[in-house]
Design a protein around this motif. Structure first.
Motif, PDB file in Angstrom:
ATOM      1  N   ASN A   1       0.876  -1.165   0.000  1.00 17.99           N
ATOM      2  CA  ASN A   1       0.000   0.000   0.000  1.00 17.99           C
ATOM      3  C   ASN A   1       0.917   1.219   0.000  1.00 17.99           C
ATOM      4  OD1 ASN A   1      -1.714   2.131   0.575  1.00 17.99           O
ATOM      5  ND2 ASN A   1      -2.906   1.009   2.093  1.00 17.99           N
TER       6      ASN A   1
ATOM      7  N   ASP B   1       0.552   4.132   0.910  1.00 23.36           N
ATOM      8  CA  ASP B   1       0.406   4.984   2.088  1.00 23.36           C
ATOM      9  C   ASP B   1       1.117   4.326   3.268  1.00 23.36           C
ATOM     10  OD1 ASP B   1      -0.296   6.676   4.100  1.00 23.36           O
ATOM     11  OD2 ASP B   1      -2.460   6.397   3.918  1.00 23.36           O
ATOM     12  N   VAL B   2       2.369   4.723   3.495  1.00 23.75           N
ATOM     13  CA  VAL B   2       3.170   4.072   4.542  1.00 23.75           C
ATOM     14  C   VAL B   2       2.655   4.381   5.938  1.00 23.75           C
ATOM     15  CG1 VAL B   2       5.255   3.990   3.155  1.00 23.75           C
ATOM     16  CG2 VAL B   2       4.812   5.994   4.553  1.00 23.75           C
TER      17      VAL B   2
ATOM     18  N   PHE C   1      -0.279  -1.150   5.483  1.00 28.34           N
ATOM     19  CA  PHE C   1       0.664  -0.714   4.454  1.00 28.34           C
ATOM     20  C   PHE C   1       1.089  -1.882   3.568  1.00 28.34           C
ATOM     21  CE2 PHE C   1       3.405  -2.075   7.831  1.00 28.34           C
ATOM     22  CZ  PHE C   1       4.570  -2.525   7.234  1.00 28.34           C
TER      23      PHE C   1
END
Length: 925
Positions: free
Chosen positions: A651, A653-654, A659
């Motif tokens: 993902n 978006d850390v 994630f």
């Protein structure tokens, strides 16, 4: 060079004959004789590779060997494929097919035996095998001409003007400082860099420096050949040292033996402060050979090595030593150097700027290449000439006399490689220009290709990793990213080195790089084919039955609506590399790829794997990361040779809890007891109970773990005694990660990643004495984790990401080996304290999305080894303002840090502000 592909081909055939003997029983006699013939050939080829270049007659002989090996490999693999071809249908259908197949097999054996007999007859056209393959004993050094040129060019530097020297002023000052420091004993300075990087130029500039001339009583410049004779080195040293003081060289020097030469040197140098530059050193044993002649009388004498090999620079000399790595020229310096040679000025005609810029980029900051290329372009006056040259740079590197010096310098490094490393090196040109190659990816590809030979002392994986590091240490590959331990993680090929490697690979018929669509004979017969294209019509390339490795790279953006279809006829393929290629479906016949050992589907559009994947009985590596595959079919349990299975999905978006996402696996995956890497598994009760059978796992990653899974997971992990890397992620952000069992983690764990809430710091943390990397994500601890890990002897990397809910972190003791430290999304953190003497080896601090942190970590000024400070927005304005300008309040505390960066979102993407200088550079994401 011409031996690389043939040697590999013979090795593969012999390996097949030995490993598949049960299937080949019907043609055993023919194959046994063939195997002995091929082994004899291979021994002769390896001997030749170690000694010299081939004569034209021998090159023709190698071509004949290759022409014989190609059909042998095809015959054997076709036969094995035929014998292993699975039968479809029910039991009755299979029995019927087997009954029909039996006479077909006999016919197939007869055909194979006849073809092999024909080949054996050709081999035996000359009576005696030894005489047939014994090469001409005349010794011709593999690179005599290149070595003479290198020696002449090196010595010419001592008399050349410095008109074209740019960008080495700082390097020169550093070497002069080391040469003239007050250390009383001898010291050694090693200057390391790839061929053509300017090592000799820098050394010559220092050697001619008047400060150096006045500081030492005598001095010498010696060019060391790849195959030096120590007596010759001693004679040249005597001539150089005597000549530097206008002394009279002993008249009988040429007739002196080792002991006499040694006595002359020792007596002459004993009362003097000397410096000697040993240029282009290849052998780490040179210091052992020469050390006795350079006595240490406490007079501050100095020795400089220039070398392409890091192992030489890092040798244990037994004296104080320094290592200086030559860096590529800065873009502005590279441009100036090229323009001075190409246009006799630092300006470029406007109509040529775009071509000149590309040529300079190709040189990658390599001074020798810039000078040679600039010299060639000086004679080209029209735009069309420049365009023609730029579009055919590969051919020009092969044939243009003006670039022979570049080719010769780089070829010396290639020729010095052991034959095992030559094929690993050539393999790297398969990847596109500027492509970052991961160490473990190359390791697995080399193993699948059969490049790594069996060694009783080391596993193929460890041996392949040694090969990778050796190529980096020899500066044949350039390390891009290193781990916190300094180990190369990713590497690149220098553009010009890659162009030469492509030329050599094509000439050797080792691989073909195809940047456009095509179906010519070269492409169809290439054993390794790399298609680098923007088109979706890859299927138009036909007749690929002889291709054993296929790489497809989409070199520019392909619209989401587009989809690539694979070419057909790949039934004997071993390596299929389709990373980020927008394919949506694999045919069910995919399971007929009997030889497939390495399958990379990472980043493709695939939603499912064909059920027939269970028939890929030789598959060793399967990578489905970043695909749309949510469930793996049950047939995966049939892949008994599978060792590496990657299945997680990132993902971007850390900061998000999720994630990464996992993949659902059937419980049959636990039948693969030889599996070593398994990551991205979604936890399921039926699976967790059987994981304890997978005792050979080295790396394991599991997601969606729930509270009720803890017991089964702990029991399974306790059986994984070889586990080094562990990733555990809970099912959602509110789920607690229950890891209270003191025996939860295997004692040999090296990297630990925990994602999920922790009620308290696991008390078993302090027992992880082999731990080098710890990542805590969304732990939301109230308790301070630092006291529980500060004594870990090997911890080199610590990342706390939304892992701590407190306001203060204090590094009061320990952390002796910590190199990298990451803080992200610690919403309450407003103070970091680093006591004096703690973390003295720390090299990098990363702070991101810690908005309450208004000031720098207290004690950062004591971190003498700190090289990099990254601040990633959102970050407080107060913190940035405290260091942004030279007169800012905290600027003196960070002035020792070479690189300070601020990364932030802007309208153009991710932008970068350098706080260690006075400029702002924007980099689009």
């Amino acid at each position: 060079m011409a031996l690389v592909g043939v040697d590999l081909m013979i090795g593969k055939i012999v390996s097949i004959l030995e490993n598949e003997a049960s299937l080949l029983g019907g043609v055993y006699d023919e194959l046994d004789e063939l195997k002995r013939e091929l082994k004899s050939m291979r021994s002769c080829l390896e001997d030749a590779d170690r000694k010299r270049a081939l004569t034209q007659g021998e090159k023709s002989w190698v071509e004949d060997v290759r022409d014989m090996c190609n059909p042998v490999e095809d015959i054997i693999e076709e036969f094995i494929y035929h014998m292993n071809k699975p039968q479809k249908g029910g039991k009755f259908t299979k029995h019927l097919c087997q009954a029909i197949k039996f006479p077909q097999n006999l016919l197939q054996m007869h055909r194979v035996a006849s073809r092999l007999q024909d080949i054996n007859k050709k081999l035996k056209s000359i009576p005696e095998r030894r005489q047939r393959y014994l090469l001409d004993p005349v010794q011709v050094t593999i690179s005599n001409e290149n070595q003479r040129r290198v020696q002449n060019d090196s010595e010419a530097l001592l008399f050349a003007k410095d008109d074209h020297l740019v960008g080495i002023e700082d390097d020169e000052r550093l070497l002069v400082k080391w040469l003239t420091d007050e250390y009383p004993g001898r010291s050694i300075i090693s200057v390391v860099g790839m061929g053509g990087s300017g090592k000799s130029t820098l050394a010559a500039k220092v050697y001619k420096n008047q400060i150096i001339k006045q500081h030492f009583d005598c001095y010498a410049w010696i060019v060391v050949s790849q195959n030096y004779v120590i007596e010759d080195i001693f004679r040249r040293m005597i001539e150089e040292f005597y000549g530097s003081t206008n002394g009279k060289v002993p008249a009988d020097l040429s007739s002196m033996r080792y002991k006499e030469l040694l006595r002359v040197l020792v007596d002459y140098l004993a009362p003097k402060r000397y410096t000697i530059i040993l240029d282009d050193v290849w052998d780490r044993n040179l210091w052992t050979d020469i050390n006795v002649s350079l006595q240490d009388e406490g007079r501050r004498s100095r020795v400089i090595f220039t070398t392409r090999k890091e192992e030489v620079a890092l040798s244990c000399f037994g004296v104080k030593s320094y290592v200086h790595h030559i860096k590529p020229l800065k873009p502005s310096d590279a441009w100036d150097l090229f323009c001075v040679k190409a246009f006799s000025s630092r300006s470029c005609p406007e109509e040529l700027q775009h071509i000149a810029t590309e040529l300079v980029r190709k040189c990658g900051g390599l001074p020798l290449a810039l000078l040679a290329l600039g010299g060639v372009m000086y004679s080209k006056k029209t735009l069309s000439e420049w365009i023609d040259f730029s579009s055919s740079l590969n051919r020009e590197l092969r044939n243009n006399p003006g670039l022979e010096v570049v080719k010769g310098i780089l070829f010396l490094s290639f020729s010095d490689l052991p034959y095992q490393l030559k094929r690993c090196f050539l393999y790297c040109c398969i990847f596109p220009e500027d492509y970052q190659m991961y160490r473990m990816k190359l390791v697995r590809l080399w193993i699948a290709e059969g490049f790594i030979e069996h060694d009783k002392a080391k596993s193929p994986k460890l041996l392949a990793e040694d090969y990778f590091e050796e190529l980096v240490h020899r500066n044949m590959l350039q390390a891009v990213i290193r781990t916190h331990t300094g180990q190369p993680k990713t590497c690149q090929m220098h553009d010009l080195v890659r162009e030469l490697a492509i030329s050599m690979s094509e000439a050797e018929k080792f691989s073909i790089v195809c940047s456009e669509e095509g179906s010519d004979e070269e492409v169809r017969t290439a054993p390794r084919l790399s298609i680098q294209t923007t088109s979706r019509e890859i299927k138009s390339i036909t007749g690929l039955a002889k291709v054993r490795s296929l790489f497809v790279f989409c070199t520019s953006f392909i619209p989401p609506s587009s989809a690539i279809t694979l070419p057909t006829g790949l039934r004997l393929i071993r390596v299929l590399y389709l990373e980020d290629v927008p394919i949506e479906k694999l045919p069910d016949e995919f399971g007929d790829l009997f030889n497939l050992m390495y399958l990379n589907l990472k980043g493709t559009k695939l939603k499912e794997l064909p059920k027939s994947i269970g028939r890929l009985r030789n598959l060793q590596t399967l990578d489905i990361r970043g695909t749309k595959i949510e469930v793996v079919p049950d047939g995966i349990g049939n892949l008994q040779k599978l060792q590496n299975l990657h299945a997680y999905h990132d993902n971007p978006d850390v900061d998000n809890f999720c994630f990464v996402f996992g993949t659902t696996f059937p419980s049959s995956i636990c039948k693969l007891q030889g599996l070593k890497v398994l990551d991205g598994v979604i936890a399921a009760s039926s699976l967790l109970k059987q994981l304890r059978n997978m005792t050979q796992l080295i790396s394991f990653g599991i997601t969606n773990v729930r509270k009720e899974d803890e017991k089964d997971l702990c029991i399974s992990l306790q059986t994984m005694s070889r586990l080094c890397n562990l990733f555990v992620m809970v099912s959602d952000e509110e789920e607690f990660l229950k890891l209270d069992s003191p025996s939860f983690a295997p004692p040999g764990i090296d990297t630990l990643v925990l994602v999920g809430k922790l009620e308290k710091v696991p008390r078993w943390f302090c027992s992880l004495q082999y731990l080098t990397s710890l990542y805590l994500h969304c732990s939301k601890l109230i308790e301070d984790v630092l006291p529980h890990i500060q004594a870990l002897a090997n911890l080199g990397e610590l990342a706390l990401i939304n892992a701590y809910a407190g306001s203060k972190l204090c590094f009061s003791t320990g952390f002796n080996k910590l190199v990298h430290l990451y803080f992200r999304s610690l919403s309450q953190l407003d103070e970091i304290i680093i006591e004096r003497g703690v973390m003295q080896g720390l090299q990098r601090i990363y702070v991101g999305n810690c908005t309450e942190l208004k000031v720098l970590p207290q004690g950062i000024e004591h971190l003498a080894s700190l090289e990099k400070l990254d601040l990633v927005s959102p970050v407080s304005t107060e913190l940035l303002d405290s260091i942004r300008d030279e007169d800012s309040v905290d600027r003196p505390r960070v002035r020792h840090i070479p690189e300070i960066n601020h990364f932030f979102e802007s309208v153009s993407g991710i932008s970068h502000e350098s706080l260690s200088g006075s400029y702002i550079q924007k980099v689009r994401n």
